[in-house]
Design a protein around this motif. Structure first.
Motif, PDB file in Angstrom:
ATOM      1  N   THR A   1      44.152  52.886  41.466  1.00 39.66           N
ATOM      2  CA  THR A   1      45.415  53.571  41.132  1.00 39.66           C
ATOM      3  C   THR A   1      45.953  53.137  39.774  1.00 39.66           C
ATOM      4  O   THR A   1      46.903  53.734  39.268  1.00 39.66           O
ATOM      5  CB  THR A   1      46.504  53.307  42.193  1.00 39.66           C
ATOM      6  N   TRP A   2      45.372  52.082  39.192  1.00 37.45           N
ATOM      7  CA  TRP A   2      45.747  51.605  37.856  1.00 37.45           C
ATOM      8  C   TRP A   2      44.511  50.974  37.233  1.00 37.45           C
ATOM      9  O   TRP A   2      43.666  50.429  37.958  1.00 37.45           O
ATOM     10  CB  TRP A   2      46.887  50.587  37.956  1.00 37.45           C
ATOM     11  N   PRO A   3      44.361  51.054  35.913  1.00 37.87           N
ATOM     12  CA  PRO A   3      43.156  50.509  35.282  1.00 37.87           C
ATOM     13  C   PRO A   3      42.940  49.028  35.618  1.00 37.87           C
ATOM     14  O   PRO A   3      43.877  48.236  35.644  1.00 37.87           O
ATOM     15  CB  PRO A   3      43.433  50.687  33.783  1.00 37.87           C
ATOM     16  N   GLY A   4      41.688  48.691  35.872  1.00 37.66           N
ATOM     17  CA  GLY A   4      41.336  47.324  36.182  1.00 37.66           C
ATOM     18  C   GLY A   4      41.542  46.986  37.645  1.00 37.66           C
ATOM     19  O   GLY A   4      41.738  47.858  38.499  1.00 37.66           O
ATOM     20  N   LYS A   5      41.488  45.706  37.940  1.00 37.89           N
ATOM     21  CA  LYS A   5      41.656  45.193  39.301  1.00 37.89           C
ATOM     22  C   LYS A   5      42.769  44.144  39.269  1.00 37.89           C
ATOM     23  O   LYS A   5      42.704  43.195  38.493  1.00 37.89           O
ATOM     24  CB  LYS A   5      40.348  44.564  39.782  1.00 37.89           C
ATOM     25  N   PRO A   6      43.817  44.311  40.068  1.00 35.09           N
ATOM     26  CA  PRO A   6      44.950  43.392  40.003  1.00 35.09           C
ATOM     27  C   PRO A   6      44.541  41.947  40.304  1.00 35.09           C
ATOM     28  O   PRO A   6      43.745  41.695  41.203  1.00 35.09           O
ATOM     29  CB  PRO A   6      45.907  43.916  41.075  1.00 35.09           C
ATOM     30  N   ASN A   7      45.115  41.020  39.544  1.00 31.76           N
ATOM     31  CA  ASN A   7      44.879  39.600  39.801  1.00 31.76           C
ATOM     32  C   ASN A   7      45.782  39.066  40.902  1.00 31.76           C
ATOM     33  O   ASN A   7      45.541  37.978  41.423  1.00 31.76           O
ATOM     34  CB  ASN A   7      45.115  38.788  38.526  1.00 31.76           C
ATOM     35  N   PHE A   8      46.837  39.836  41.225  1.00 31.63           N
ATOM     36  CA  PHE A   8      47.806  39.396  42.229  1.00 31.63           C
ATOM     37  C   PHE A   8      48.151  40.558  43.159  1.00 31.63           C
ATOM     38  O   PHE A   8      48.144  41.714  42.753  1.00 31.63           O
ATOM     39  CB  PHE A   8      49.099  38.897  41.572  1.00 31.63           C
ATOM     40  N   PHE A   9      48.449  40.211  44.401  1.00 31.10           N
ATOM     41  CA  PHE A   9      49.063  41.149  45.339  1.00 31.10           C
ATOM     42  C   PHE A   9      50.290  40.463  45.930  1.00 31.10           C
ATOM     43  O   PHE A   9      50.221  39.305  46.346  1.00 31.10           O
ATOM     44  CB  PHE A   9      48.095  41.552  46.455  1.00 31.10           C
ATOM     45  N   ALA A  10      51.406  41.183  45.932  1.00 31.12           N
ATOM     46  CA  ALA A  10      52.636  40.631  46.482  1.00 31.12           C
ATOM     47  C   ALA A  10      52.680  40.889  47.980  1.00 31.12           C
ATOM     48  O   ALA A  10      52.500  42.029  48.424  1.00 31.12           O
ATOM     49  CB  ALA A  10      53.849  41.248  45.800  1.00 31.12           C
ATOM     50  N   LEU A  11      52.920  39.830  48.745  1.00 28.92           N
ATOM     51  CA  LEU A  11      53.170  39.974  50.175  1.00 28.92           C
ATOM     52  C   LEU A  11      54.648  40.236  50.330  1.00 28.92           C
ATOM     53  O   LEU A  11      55.469  39.372  50.027  1.00 28.92           O
ATOM     54  CB  LEU A  11      52.754  38.706  50.920  1.00 28.92           C
ATOM     55  N   SER A  12      54.989  41.428  50.756  1.00 26.60           N
ATOM     56  CA  SER A  12      56.381  41.828  50.790  1.00 26.60           C
ATOM     57  C   SER A  12      57.193  40.917  51.679  1.00 26.60           C
ATOM     58  O   SER A  12      56.819  40.637  52.821  1.00 26.60           O
ATOM     59  CB  SER A  12      56.509  43.276  51.275  1.00 26.60           C
TER      60      SER A  12
END
Length: 507
Positions: free
Chosen positions: A91-102
């Motif tokens: 959904t966005w270029p690249g691969k996220p380094n972080f994911f937020a746990l809501s």
């Protein structure tokens, strides 16, 4: 008066004078939308929905909302973000380094929101815009050479099997502070990385005398607890006995007003209260001028907004979005109308329903306040109680009875014998509460302020029940639910099952 503080303040004032953000709001938003689509046009999402073709349109905003569906978290995650955990360019270029746990108040705690480098930069940019507004507040120079205490969630992030790091958004932000932030950021990365809330709080309390705090940021309930712990531990009269330069408190996460009297009781001089709208999905708004807690919308920071009317044009009687709701652009909104906020962001969220309800308090400048959550809308039997209406009633009744109530929970319940509905309230207070008197005053206030509630009380809503508990009982409940500390928020409107669990734990 400190020389350093004077230099810093003058520098901010000059930066403010040379800032040019005078483009019309709708034009700013169209620019943001075009930039987001351009950046993501070669992602899987962008190809699927034809971003390249959309960008050729002369009416981009309307074509965009007529092409892309509105997503809630589960739809976005199941269809797209789940793949982004493993693969690039989803959904966005690249691969996220972080994911937020809501750390939010609805849904499961395992919600994972992608946090991209562009998104982290957007948060810094919004923060910079808020800093530019500070000269308007005429703060003393001493504030600009003091330190800021950010009461975040743990900065000790966990590593996921797919390689990215996970944690709550405030912890991710802290972990990404450059080293030079340590000169003014407290409690510092070392203490912020302590995972256990009680241990982290103990360390903050012990080291508090070594700091020169001028500003504090965090969720009111936990900031208040921290300040009281510091006062008790060091045997102070007020927090200003240890931090005389404390001037600013940046609130956020929940409505502040139910905490105001308790903050006033532990301070020697009034704090300037700023509100912030910082969620796992973005830093969307901030207080930018004195004598108000209304927040200026961040229009040119990597976010595109839509506004679904919180009435029969956009939602059903339970506050859920219609299949094809009316969706308005920034130039179509009206004052004092409640809207469900829809965002598209540089984290790869597209027409994403956060779950917050806002209303505009000013159109020039564009300022908002959060009035509640779509899931905090209590309307099981037509009572139509929003979080804002419940907060106002709670404050009014507490003041009349000369007590303070910071937190409360409520649920629509059905009597197992009579099959009749009632509202069950649980309120949290350190004062002695006459439950019967509070219940009567609350019911009377809600009837006077809300005609729908009054009608419901004369028909299907046969009764209300109220139970007051101490703060220690409340914190015990949070600990048992693993909802203690930092950035945790508890729901004000509960399901019947969750309320019964709360009542069982209390008993």
């Amino acid at each position: 008066m400190g020389l350093l503080g004077s230099i810093v303040k003058t520098g901010i004032e000059l930066n403010q004078k040379f800032s040019f953000e005078n483009e019309a709001p709708q034009k700013q938003q169209e620019t943001q939308l075009r930039a987001l689509l351009e950046k993501a046009k070669d992602t899987s999402f962008g190809k699927y929905y034809g971003f390249s073709e959309l960008l050729q349109s002369d009416d981009l905003t309307n074509v965009y909302k007529n092409t892309i569906p509105i997503f809630d978290y589960h739809q976005m995650h199941d269809q797209w973000w789940k793949q982004q955990l493993k693969f690039e360019d989803i959904t966005w270029p690249g691969k996220p380094n972080f994911f937020a746990l809501s750390s939010g108040t609805t849904g499961k705690s395992s919600k994972r929101i992608p946090i991209t480098s562009d998104f982290l930069q957007s948060m810094k940019d919004v923060g910079a815009s808020q800093v530019k507004s500070l000269p308007d507040f005429n703060f003393p120079e001493e504030l600009f050479e003091s330190e800021i205490l950010m009461l975040s969630s743990s900065a000790n992030l966990s590593k996921h099997e797919n390689g990215h790091l996970e944690g709550e958004i405030s912890g991710i932000n802290v972990s990404n502070f450059p080293d030079w932030y340590e000169t003014f950021y407290r409690p510092g990365k070392e203490i912020a990385a302590i995972s256990n809330w009680d241990e982290r709080l103990k360390k903050i309390v012990e080291e508090a005398p070594d700091w020169n705090i001028g500003a504090i940021a965090g969720i009111p309930s936990w900031v208040l607890l921290m300040l009281k712990e510091i006062i008790d531990y060091h045997q102070l009269d007020t927090i200003h006995d240890i931090w005389p330069n404390l001037t600013v408190y940046a609130s956020g996460g929940v409505a502040f007003e139910t905490y105001r009297s308790d903050f006033n009781a532990i301070t020697k001089k009034p704090l300037v209260i700023l509100d912030t709208y910082l969620a796992s999905e973005g830093f969307f708004a901030f207080t930018a001028r004195p004598n108000t807690m209304n927040m200026q919308l961040a229009l040119h920071h990597g976010y595109y907004y839509e506004f679904v009317p919180f009435d029969d044009r956009g939602v059903d009687e339970h506050g859920n979005l219609l299949d094809k709701p009316c969706s308005l652009s920034i130039d179509q909104v009206a004052l004092d109308q409640e809207y469900v906020l829809i965002v598209s962001t540089c984290a790869g969220a597209w027409r994403y329903q956060i779950g917050d309800v806002i209303k505009f308090t000013s159109l020039n400048p564009l300022e908002i306040k959060i009035t509640g959550r779509t899931k905090f809308f209590l309307n099981t039997v037509g009572s139509q109680l929003s979080e804002e209406k419940m907060d106002k009633a709670m404050i009014h009744v507490a003041e009349n009875l000369n007590i303070t109530v910071n937190e409360y929970m409520v649920a629509a319940m059905k009597d197992s014998d009579t099959e009749e509905y009632y509202h069950q309230w649980v309120i949290v207070s350190e004062s002695y509460v006459d439950d019967a008197a509070f219940k009567q005053e609350l019911d009377k206030n809600l009837k006077a302020a809300n005609k729908n509630y009054k009608v419901a009380r004369n028909k299907a809503l046969k009764d209300i029940k109220l139970l007051s508990i101490s703060k220690s009982s409340y914190y015990d409940f949070l600990e048992k639910m693993k909802k203690k500390g930092g950035q945790i928020k508890t729901p004000k409107v509960m399901t019947e099952n969750k309320m019964r669990k709360l009542l069982n734990l209390i008993s």
